[in-house]
Design an enzyme around this catalytic site. Structure first.
Site, PDB file in Angstrom:
ATOM      1  N   SER A  85       0.804  -1.185  -0.015  1.00 35.73           N
ATOM      2  CA  SER A  85       0.127   0.085  -0.079  1.00 35.73           C
ATOM      3  C   SER A  85       0.748   1.236   0.064  1.00 35.73           C
ATOM      4  O   SER A  85       1.891   1.413   0.351  1.00 35.73           O
ATOM      5  CB  SER A  85      -0.956   0.069   1.298  1.00 35.73           C
ATOM      6  OG  SER A  85      -1.580  -1.113   1.132  1.00 35.73           O
TER       7      SER A  85
HETATM    8  N1  SAH Z   1       0.496  -5.102   4.287  1.00 35.67           N
HETATM    9  C1  SAH Z   1       0.842  -5.459   2.984  1.00 35.67           C
HETATM   10  C2  SAH Z   1      -0.128  -5.330   2.025  1.00 35.67           C
HETATM   11  C3  SAH Z   1      -0.247  -6.555   0.975  1.00 35.67           C
HETATM   12  S1  SAH Z   1      -1.678  -6.426   0.017  1.00 35.67           S
HETATM   13  C4  SAH Z   1       2.378  -5.121   2.990  1.00 35.67           C
HETATM   14  O1  SAH Z   1       2.645  -4.331   3.520  1.00 35.67           O
HETATM   15  O2  SAH Z   1       2.900  -5.377   1.934  1.00 35.67           O
HETATM   16  C5  SAH Z   1      -2.712  -7.385   0.741  1.00 35.67           C
HETATM   17  C6  SAH Z   1      -2.616  -8.894   1.010  1.00 35.67           C
HETATM   18  O3  SAH Z   1      -3.792  -9.326   1.634  1.00 35.67           O
HETATM   19  C7  SAH Z   1      -2.221  -9.615  -0.273  1.00 35.67           C
HETATM   20  O4  SAH Z   1      -0.904 -10.215  -0.126  1.00 35.67           O
HETATM   21  C8  SAH Z   1      -3.189 -10.749  -0.361  1.00 35.67           C
HETATM   22  O5  SAH Z   1      -2.768 -11.963  -0.814  1.00 35.67           O
HETATM   23  C9  SAH Z   1      -3.759 -10.777   1.101  1.00 35.67           C
HETATM   24  N2  SAH Z   1      -4.884 -11.333   1.374  1.00 35.67           N
HETATM   25  C10 SAH Z   1      -6.092 -11.521   0.614  1.00 35.67           C
HETATM   26  N3  SAH Z   1      -6.997 -11.972   1.314  1.00 35.67           N
HETATM   27  C11 SAH Z   1      -6.448 -12.534   2.467  1.00 35.67           C
HETATM   28  C12 SAH Z   1      -7.044 -13.526   3.403  1.00 35.67           C
HETATM   29  N4  SAH Z   1      -8.320 -14.107   3.227  1.00 35.67           N
HETATM   30  N5  SAH Z   1      -6.202 -14.003   4.360  1.00 35.67           N
HETATM   31  C13 SAH Z   1      -4.962 -13.596   4.372  1.00 35.67           C
HETATM   32  N6  SAH Z   1      -4.442 -12.534   3.549  1.00 35.67           N
HETATM   33  C14 SAH Z   1      -5.216 -12.187   2.580  1.00 35.67           C
END
Ligand code: SAH
Length: 265
Positions: free
Chosen positions: A109
């Site tokens: 993000s």
């Molecule tokens: N906070 C992260 C942002 C990653 S983007 C960072 O700093 O990099 C959001 C993430 O949520 C993705 O990696 C995606 O795979 C994950 N995601 C989506 N649905 C999910 C679920 N049900 N359980 C765990 N992770 C999930």
């Protein structure tokens, strides 16, 4: 492991890295080059110069100008080396206010959104938050920032490739309070409940009941939710506050997050 709530902590990195004490509230440290940083202990990728501290403090100053006023959030954003969490080819963009690809179709993000969500999560909290659950570890960046703001971070990721990558990214930081979990975050992580805060980096059409159940009284959940704003199907940030009387819900600004998906892959 999908839907079973059986996710297990995969890694408890060793001892905490030495960090300077956080700035007292109300006194953000915005002086370039003075804040100790944390970031995976790899060789510095080429292209960002010898020290990323000044460019990071510049990012923090911009976040403050954009309206982020929580000194502890600004301080934490100034400590974590975002460029260490992205591909070498993207390091030059690491401190711009932009989301960046982290593989497997997912994104890290924007710093502006990360700090905004953390500020919303911490609202009304003077010191450190207690145990926090993060849904969507991704590359581990936000988990590292969270580690500076709360006593324990439980961070869950449904994609094995990213869970493993975050583990590598965070290993050398030795953040003893970060617990990486591989599993479906839709069911939360009951073993760590109740949480002083829950933050989701992926958005669905509603918030899973499990998250609300696992929230402590007085705690907040911050998540993108599609269709939350009246008359719009797009995503908005929503803050849920659990009180003894029930749930209070506040819809904030529009955002664009990757979708919340069930199961693991
Ligand atoms: N906070 C992260 C942002 C990653 S983007 C960072 O700093 O990099 C959001 C993430 O949520 C993705 O990696 C995606 O795979 C994950 N995601 C989506 N649905 C999910 C679920 N049900 N359980 C765990 N992770 C999930």
């Amino acid at each position: 492991m999908a839907g079973t709530g059986q996710a297990k902590p995969k890694e408890r990195p060793g001892f905490p890295v030495r960090l300077a004490p956080a700035n007292p509230p109300g006194r953000p440290k915005l002086v370039p080059g003075t804040t100790p940083s944390i970031g995976p202990n790899r060789l510095m990728p080429q292209g960002l110069g010898m020290d990323s501290s000044a460019v990071r403090q510049n990012m923090v100053a911009k976040l403050a100008q954009q309206g982020i006023s929580d000194a502890q959030v600004l301080d934490a954003m100034g400590r974590v080396e975002r460029h260490r969490f992205v591909d070498t080819a993207l390091v030059n963009q690491a401190y711009e206010d932009t989301s960046l690809p982290i593989g497997l179709g997912q994104t890290i993000s924007k710093p502006g959104v990360v700090s905004r969500m953390l500020e919303l999560l911490r609202q009304g909290c003077d010191g450190r938050l207690g145990r926090v659950l993060e849904i969507g570890t991704g590359c581990g960046y936000q988990a590292a920032v969270l580690s500076q703001l709360c006593t324990e971070v439980y961070s869950i990721e449904r994609l094995r490739g990213l869970h493993d990558r975050a583990r590598v990214n965070l290993r050398h930081l030795r953040l003893a309070n970060v617990h990486l979990l591989f599993g479906d975050g839709m069911v939360g992580y009951a073993k760590g409940a109740p949480y002083a805060g829950i933050i989701s980096a992926a958005g669905g059409e509603s918030v899973p009941q499990a998250w609300l159940d696992q929230l402590a009284i007085g705690a907040r959940l911050v998540a993108p939710v599609a269709g939350a704003a009246a008359g719009s199907r797009s995503q908005a940030l929503v803050v849920f506050e659990k009180t003894a009387q029930g749930l209070r819900q506040t819809v904030m600004e529009a955002v664009h997050f990757v979708p919340l998906k069930s199961g693991v892959a």
